[in-house]
Design a protein around this motif. Structure first.
Motif, short mmCIF file in Angstrom:
data_model
loop_
_atom_site.label_atom_id
_atom_site.label_comp_id
_atom_site.label_asym_id
_atom_site.label_seq_id
_atom_site.Cartn_x
_atom_site.Cartn_y
_atom_site.Cartn_z
N LYS A 252 5.57 10.43 -0.33
CA LYS A 252 6.08 11.43 -1.27
C LYS A 252 6.38 12.78 -0.62
CE LYS A 252 5.06 13.54 -5.77
NZ LYS A 252 4.10 13.58 -6.91
N PRO A 253 5.52 13.27 0.30
CA PRO A 253 5.78 14.58 0.90
C PRO A 253 7.03 14.64 1.79
CG PRO A 253 3.49 13.95 1.17
CD PRO A 253 4.22 12.73 0.74
N ILE A 254 7.53 13.47 2.22
CA ILE A 254 8.66 13.53 3.16
C ILE A 254 10.00 13.24 2.48
CG2 ILE A 254 7.24 13.06 5.18
CD1 ILE A 254 9.39 10.26 3.88
N VAL B 148 1.32 12.98 7.42
CA VAL B 148 2.46 12.22 7.91
C VAL B 148 3.11 13.06 9.00
CG1 VAL B 148 4.70 11.20 7.40
CG2 VAL B 148 2.86 11.05 5.71
N LEU B 149 3.15 12.53 10.22
CA LEU B 149 3.86 13.18 11.30
C LEU B 149 5.33 12.78 11.22
CD1 LEU B 149 0.80 12.71 12.36
CD2 LEU B 149 1.76 13.32 14.58
N TYR B 150 6.22 13.72 11.51
CA TYR B 150 7.63 13.36 11.40
C TYR B 150 8.48 14.03 12.48
CZ TYR B 150 8.76 17.93 9.24
OH TYR B 150 8.94 19.26 9.01
N LEU C 148 0.82 -1.21 0.00
CA LEU C 148 0.00 0.00 0.00
C LEU C 148 0.86 1.26 0.00
CD1 LEU C 148 -3.10 0.46 0.06
CD2 LEU C 148 -2.86 0.95 2.49
N SER C 149 1.92 1.26 0.81
CA SER C 149 2.79 2.43 0.91
C SER C 149 3.44 2.76 -0.43
CB SER C 149 3.87 2.20 1.97
OG SER C 149 3.31 2.02 3.24
N ASN C 150 3.89 1.73 -1.13
CA ASN C 150 4.57 1.95 -2.41
C ASN C 150 3.60 2.34 -3.51
OD1 ASN C 150 7.47 1.38 -1.94
ND2 ASN C 150 6.72 -0.62 -1.33
N LYS C 151 2.46 1.66 -3.58
CA LYS C 151 1.51 1.93 -4.65
C LYS C 151 0.86 3.31 -4.54
CE LYS C 151 1.99 -1.78 -7.06
NZ LYS C 151 2.59 -1.71 -8.43
N THR C 152 0.64 3.77 -3.32
CA THR C 152 -0.01 5.06 -3.12
C THR C 152 0.99 6.21 -3.00
OG1 THR C 152 -0.04 4.82 -0.70
CG2 THR C 152 -1.94 3.97 -1.93
N LYS C 153 2.29 5.88 -3.04
CA LYS C 153 3.34 6.89 -2.86
C LYS C 153 3.08 7.69 -1.58
CE LYS C 153 4.07 7.20 -7.84
NZ LYS C 153 4.08 8.06 -9.05
N TRP D 35 9.56 2.57 -3.39
CA TRP D 35 9.27 3.80 -4.14
C TRP D 35 10.17 4.94 -3.67
CZ3 TRP D 35 7.80 8.76 -3.00
CH2 TRP D 35 7.46 9.55 -4.11
N LEU D 36 10.34 5.08 -2.37
CA LEU D 36 11.20 6.14 -1.84
C LEU D 36 12.62 6.02 -2.39
CD1 LEU D 36 10.21 6.52 1.93
CD2 LEU D 36 10.21 8.32 0.20
N ASN D 37 13.10 4.79 -2.47
CA ASN D 37 14.45 4.56 -2.98
C ASN D 37 14.59 5.10 -4.41
OD1 ASN D 37 17.14 3.19 -3.04
ND2 ASN D 37 16.13 1.90 -4.55
N SER D 38 13.60 4.83 -5.25
CA SER D 38 13.67 5.29 -6.63
C SER D 38 13.69 6.82 -6.71
CB SER D 38 12.48 4.74 -7.44
OG SER D 38 11.25 5.27 -6.96
N GLU D 39 12.99 7.48 -5.79
CA GLU D 39 12.98 8.94 -5.77
C GLU D 39 14.29 9.50 -5.23
OE1 GLU D 39 10.44 11.35 -6.76
OE2 GLU D 39 10.13 9.50 -7.90
#
Length: 256
Positions: free
Chosen positions: A38-40, A248-250, A30-35, A69-73
C-alpha cells in the motif's frame, strides 16, 4: 552486517517446481491480504506517469506477488492499466488464477530473464521481492538492461537486512500453517506438503531468513546505480517507506 548471498531453495534448478509454486502462492496470498505494498502505490503511479506508459512489465512475478490488490488500487486512477506477468520459473497456474481476477492481466508462459528482457516488452519494469535473488553482478545487469532499453524500472523489497526483519521471518512457518487452507487455487498437494510432510513451511522459513541476509540496502542500491553506464541519463530515487510494522525498500529509475 554485510550482505550474505546464501542459497535459497527457490533458486535451485533441481528444486521441484510444484514446491516452488506453493511457496510463491503463499507470498502472493500474504501480499494481497495484508496490502503489503500500500505505501508504494504513489511510487508506481509516479513511475508510470514519468514513463508515459499504462503498462507494467513485472519481472520475477512468482505467484503474482501483491499485484492483484495493487491493480485494484492503481486502476482507480489509471483506467487503461495493463500488467504483464513474467518469471524465470513461470508459475502458470498462479498466473492463470491472477488473470481470472482482472481482465487487464496477461502473462508469458516462456521463461523470461530479468537480466535480458525481450525488447518488445515495453512498459514500466517492476520487481517485487526478487532483486535479492541476484548477486551484485547480476543485479547490476538487470538495471543496465533497463537503461540500455530506455525502460523505466521500479524495484521493491518488503524486508531488509536487520535483526527485526530476520526475527519476523522466524514466524513465517506459522503464517504458512494458518493461511494454507485459504490459498487459491486449492491443491491437495499443498495440504500434504504443508501439514503431513511439512516441506513448505520449512523451506519458506529458510528462504525468508536468507532473503533478509541477501537484501540490498539503500546504500548498496545507490552503489549499483552509480556503477551503471549512462546512469546520468536517468532519474534515480532510492529509499524505504514504512509498511505496517516493517518497511519496503524501493528503487525507481526513470529516463530524464
Amino acid at each position: 552486517m554485510g550482505r550474505i548471498h546464501l542459497f535459497e531453495f527457490e533458486d535451485q534448478k533441481w528444486f521441484p517446481a510444484f514446491l516452488r509454486n506453493y511457496g510463491t502462492d503463499f507470498l502472493q496470498f500474504l501480499s494481497n491480504k495484508t496490502k503489503l505494498y500500500k505505501p508504494i502505490v504513489p511510487i508506481i503511479k509516479k513511475g508510470l506517469k514519468q514513463s508515459n506508459t499504462n503498462q507494467i512489465i513485472d519481472l520475477g512475478s512468482g505467484g503474482g506477488g501483491g499485484l492483484i490488490w495493487l491493480n485494484s488500487e492503481l486502476k482507480k486512477d489509471i483506467l487503461d492499466l495493463r500488467i504483464m506477468l513474467t518469471d524465470f520459473y513461470p508459475n502458470i497456474p498462479a498466473f492463470e488464477f491472477t488473470k481470472k481476477q482482472a481482465g487487464n492481466f496477461e502473462f508469458i508462459k516462456e521463461s523470461i530473464d530479468a537480466r535480458d528482457v525481450p525488447t518488445e516488452l515495453n512498459g514500466l519494469r517492476t520487481q517485487f521481492l526478487s532483486l535479492h535473488h541476484f548477486k551484485p553482478i547480476d543485479a547490476k545487469q538487470i538495471l543496465q538492461n533497463a537503461v540500455n532499453s530506455d525502460s523505466s524500472i521500479a524495484v521493491f523489497e518488503a524486508q531488509e537486512r536487520s535483526i527485526p526483519s530476520i526475527v519476523a521471518m522466524l514466524f513465517s512457518p506459522l503464517s504458512v500453517l494458518f493461511t494454507t487452507p485459504f490459498i487459491r487455487p486449492f491443491k491437495l498437494g499443498r495440504i500434504i506438503f504443508t501439514y503431513l510432510i511439512p516441506i513448505v513451511p520449512l523451506f519458506v522459513l529458510w528462504d525468508g531468513v536468507v532473503s533478509s541476509f541477501r537484501t540490498y540496502s539503500v546504500k548498496e542500491m545507490n552503489e549499483l546505480v552509480k556503477s551503471l553506464n549512462k546512469t546520468e541519463t536517468y532519474n534515480w530515487e532510492i529509499d524505504k517507506v514504512k509498511s505496517g510494522p516493517g518497511v519496503v525498500l524501493y528503487l525507481l529509475g526513470t529516463r530524464k
